[in-house]
Write an enzyme that holds these catalytic residues in place. Structure first.
Site, PDB file in Angstrom:
ATOM      1  N   ASP A   9       6.668  12.199 -11.514  1.00  0.00           N
ATOM      2  CA  ASP A   9       6.001  11.138 -12.259  1.00  0.00           C
ATOM      3  C   ASP A   9       6.235  11.402 -13.754  1.00  0.00           C
ATOM      4  O   ASP A   9       6.717  12.471 -14.150  1.00  0.00           O
ATOM      5  CB  ASP A   9       4.508  11.067 -11.906  1.00  0.00           C
ATOM      6  CG  ASP A   9       3.933   9.681 -12.216  1.00  0.00           C
ATOM      7  OD1 ASP A   9       4.546   8.935 -13.014  1.00  0.00           O
ATOM      8  OD2 ASP A   9       2.862   9.333 -11.691  1.00  0.00           O
TER       9      ASP A   9
HETATM   10  C1  NOJ Z   1       3.115   6.746 -14.311  1.00  0.00           C
HETATM   11  C2  NOJ Z   1       2.637   6.239 -12.987  1.00  0.00           C
HETATM   12  O1  NOJ Z   1       1.766   7.187 -12.382  1.00  0.00           O
HETATM   13  C3  NOJ Z   1       3.766   5.922 -12.028  1.00  0.00           C
HETATM   14  O2  NOJ Z   1       3.225   5.344 -10.871  1.00  0.00           O
HETATM   15  C4  NOJ Z   1       4.759   5.023 -12.702  1.00  0.00           C
HETATM   16  O3  NOJ Z   1       5.777   4.678 -11.789  1.00  0.00           O
HETATM   17  C5  NOJ Z   1       5.318   5.725 -13.920  1.00  0.00           C
HETATM   18  N1  NOJ Z   1       4.232   6.015 -14.843  1.00  0.00           N
HETATM   19  C6  NOJ Z   1       6.381   4.889 -14.634  1.00  0.00           C
HETATM   20  O4  NOJ Z   1       5.815   3.783 -15.205  1.00  0.00           O
END
Ligand code: NOJ
Length: 758
Positions: A280
């Protein structure tokens, strides 16, 4: 410019492996680290000064692109911009390796579908698959190769804002919805034309954050992980998902982003996942924040060693330190190479080396395809859940009789807000073409006088959010809004109308990432508004715009008709008009138990019993301990009766299957759809099992007066569970109760036993 949607390059296993090895053999360590790095490209309109932490230095992405330091980019949705960045990536790279573009295509790109929790509420894998295929087609047309979706985190605490992105509380429903989404995004195979790679997330347990607070720690037993939280991921992997995203939080003390057990033992060894894993955003850096890694070099080394192939980096990537980590022996070159192989492989499978660019003219055409809007409209119709429909003047209030309506009062600020109609996780939308509830009703009720009053102003966050950096996320307060006068005006409109349609719920950014709430009450003065409108005596249809259950205790007693429309998307208002006027019949069902109050959460139907007398309804001193609406609940304009539950065998070997059949009869004069649900309970065994668990469902169309028989297989897969008693999977010889019906309180019962010959 070539069309990236053309035939993929030679991706036959042998040819592809050779190509990967040829490239790998020529790459320096720095080039390898570059391939394993994914950068955000936010575009000029986002003010990074407002981003949390130390933001990317200006020009950092371009610099990295120019020296081959970027394997992947995210957040670019303009086809001209993807082409521009792709040119830089290919040119900046000695070996001409194209960049992989990822994005959060969560519920559509330009055509916005209902939010994922709504799609799950359709209990209809086909609708879900069709919807995500549209999202994939639009995304691929603008140059996006891969989505960070579906979110398959089981969510049992509605305070957690990301409940809106998943399929709710149940692992069986969650698994079916996860697989349908993967099929929708990817098509028949990874690299199918006009499709994108699916990235189920966030492995694993993110939805069980303490107190529902986003990013908070998670402690789950092995039994909970295997029986509840992992099954949707397993289903997504079995459906062929090409990617998996790790979770932010520590799972039982070990950060998910460097968790060898999760990423190696479970994902790769036990499930045979061969795709690539992404962290993430900033989660590799965060290994230091957790107090787990010593520094960024250690963080990168341990993430790679665990098999995190790509680092999603908001700020300076930890993987930039990989060369020194290899040189110092902190991580092996083999581990780095294994990650690079998986990244190169997906690029080859997608045909990026042959067709790195997109056709910008074609992209415009695809984004405006009217067939996409129709898919969104049907999805919104099919995901709405009719929570209540009581008689007014002798017949259920819904559907409304369009011919008899002279005046309609539409009330509530969400009723005419395109942004809120779309819900969270939308970026590249056309607000002009989004149909609000007000617009949808006006379009349909040409002959009636449809008047509108917001009544109350949008609720505000108590604390600012990091997402405020995106334009439009903090809409301006309506100018000169006099709260009491506006409320009085709404009441006045309702008093004069034949019917009042009141829309309540949460604003777009009260839900989603970093949008947990400590209360489930209707925000702002909406409850007051609702009560005042109901007090006029004009019949009220309540529409709820939400992604989590809200406190509807008062409405469930005093408002005759309540329809949960979720955040219904681009065609939301049109679909709502179809539903209110009976051109579409609600058939959605709740994917979670709807609590009465926040004090009851977490609340699930698949609880266990432990004490006699059980008295499950009276576990609190001050409130019933049952939900306001049970899991699986949802009414229709038709009425259904379930009968004749039969099991083909009374007793089977543990390895054998029992076939259950149940008849559903439409006892009304209206054609409709019913989701027939099958629940199972094991009476005794090597663990105490839940009072009932969903083990089968089917949404069937049943014409007025007709009957249909639905069949379910209850095999070893439906009965196997993970028991802490033996620290493994078991299939007990036991007695099983079966129930079939309309929701998780289904009463039509059967029983069978399983035996073991050994
Ligand atoms: C953080 C989020 O937790 C995740 O789900 C997302 O895909 C990414 N940011 C990218 O935006």
């Amino acid at each position: 410019m070539t069309d990236s949607n053309g035939p993929a390059v030679d991706s036959r296993a042998g040819g592809m492996q050779r190509r990967v090895e040829e490239l790998l053999a020529q790459m320096t360590l720095a080039e390898k680290a570059g391939q394993l790095t994914q950068y955000f490209s936010f575009g000029a309109e986002v003010d990074l000064e407002d981003a949390p932490g130390s933001p990317q230095a200006p020009g950092e992405v371009s610099e990295a692109l120019e020296c081959g330091g970027v394997g992947s980019l995210l957040f670019v949705t303009d086809p001209a911009e993807t082409n521009r960045l792709q040119r830089l990536a290919v040119a900046g790279n000695r070996l001409g390796i194209p960049a992989l573009f990822g994005f959060d295509v969560i519920h559509g790109l330009r055509t916005v579908l209902p939010v994922p929790i709504a799609l799950a509420a359709s209990w209809d894998p086909e609708t879900i698959e069709r919807g995500q295929a549209v999202a994939a087609r639009e995304a691929r047309a603008v140059g996006i190769h891969w989505t960070f979706a579906p979110m398959v985190d089981v969510a049992r605490d509605p305070r957690w804002g990301r409940i809106v992105e998943g399929a709710g509380e149940d692992p069986f429903l969650g698994a079916a919805v996860a697989a349908a989404q993967v099929r929708g995004f990817q098509g028949e195979r990874l690299g199918s034309p006009e499709r994108i790679v699916a990235g189920p997330k966030h492995l694993v347990g993110y939805g069980a954050a303490l107190g529902g607070r986003d990013y908070d720690e998670v402690d789950l037993s092995d039994a909970q992980l295997w029986n509840t939280y992992l099954p949707p991921f397993k289903a997504a992997v079995d459906a062929g998902a090409g990617n998996i995203m790790t979770a932010y939080m520590p799972l039982n003390g070990v950060p998910a982003t460097a968790n060898d057990w999760l990423l190696k033992d479970v994902l790769r060894d036990e499930w045979g996942f061969t795709g690539f894993v992404v962290s993430d955003a900033n989660a590799v850096r965060n290994l230091r924040t957790h107090g787990f890694a010593e520094d960024l070099t250690d963080a990168g080394a341990r993430a790679v060693a665990a098999g995190v192939d790509l680092e999603m980096a908001i700020t300076r990537p930890a993987y930039a330190h990989l060369p020194e980590a290899v040189e110092s022996g902190a991580v092996s070159l083999e581990a780095v190479d294994a990650c690079v192989r998986r990244v190169l492989e997906v690029k080859l499978r997608l045909g990026l080396f042959d067709s790195p660019f997109v056709d910008e003219d074609r992209a415009r055409v695809v984004l405006h395809d009217p067939a996409h809007r129709e898919v969104a409209r049907v999805a919104a119709q099919r995901s709405a859940v009719l929570l209540r429909n009581e008689p007014v003047d002798g017949r259920p209030l819904l559907p409304l009789d369009a011919g008899a309506l002279r005046s309609v009062a539409v009330v509530g600020p969400l009723a005419d807000s395109p942004r809120d109609t779309l819900g969270p996780w939308v970026f590249d939308v056309d607000l002009e073409e989004t149909v609000t509830v007000l617009q949808g009703l006006r379009d349909r009720l040409g002959g009636a006088d449809v008047q509108y009053a917001p009544g109350v102003r949008p609720a505000r966050r108590t604390f600012p959010s990091m997402f405020d950096m995106f334009p439009g996320n903090t809409p301006a307060d309506p100018e000169g809004f006099d709260d009491d006068a506006e409320l009085a005006r709404a009441v006045e409109l309702a008093t004069r109308a034949d019917i009042a349609v009141v829309v309540v719920g949460e604003w777009q950014h009260m839900i989603g990432e970093a949008a947990s709430r400590s209360s489930l009450e209707l925000p702002g003065r909406q409850q007051e508004l609702l009560e005042a409108v109901v007090a006029t005596g004009t019949p009220v249809v309540l529409l709820v715009m939400n992604g989590r259950p809200l406190d509807l205790r008062w409405a469930a007693e005093h408002v005759p008709a309540v329809l949960d429309i979720w955040y219904p998307g681009t065609q939301g208002g049109t679909a709502v008009a179809d539903l209110l006027l009976g051109d579409a019949v609600p058939g959605g069902k709740l994917p979670f138990s709807w609590p009465r109050t926040v004090g009851q959460v977490p609340m699930i139907y698949s609880r266990t019993t432990s004490h006699e007398p059980e008295n499950a309804e009276r576990r609190y001193w001050d409130e019933a301990s049952t939900p306001l609406f049970p899991f699986g609940h949802g009414l229709s304009y038709a009425t259904f009766e379930h009968s004749d539950l039969t099991l083909d065998r009374e007793s089977v070997d543990v390895e054998e299957t029992v076939t259950a059949r149940v008849t559903v009869t439409n006892t009304s004069g209206v054609d409709g759809e019913e989701v027939v649900q099958l629940y199972l309970h094991q009476r005794h065994g090597r663990a105490a099992r839940p009072v009932r668990e969903l083990k089968g469902f089917e949404r069937v169309h049943v014409p007025a007066g007709a009957s249909q028989t639905v069949e379910f297989q209850i095999g070893p897969d439906e009965r196997r569970y993970w028991s802490a008693a033996v620290k493994g999977w078991v299939l007990d010889a036991s007695t099983f109760d079966v129930w079939a019906g309309t929701d998780s309180n289904a009463r039509l019962a059967g029983v069978f036993t399983t035996t073991t010959s050994s």
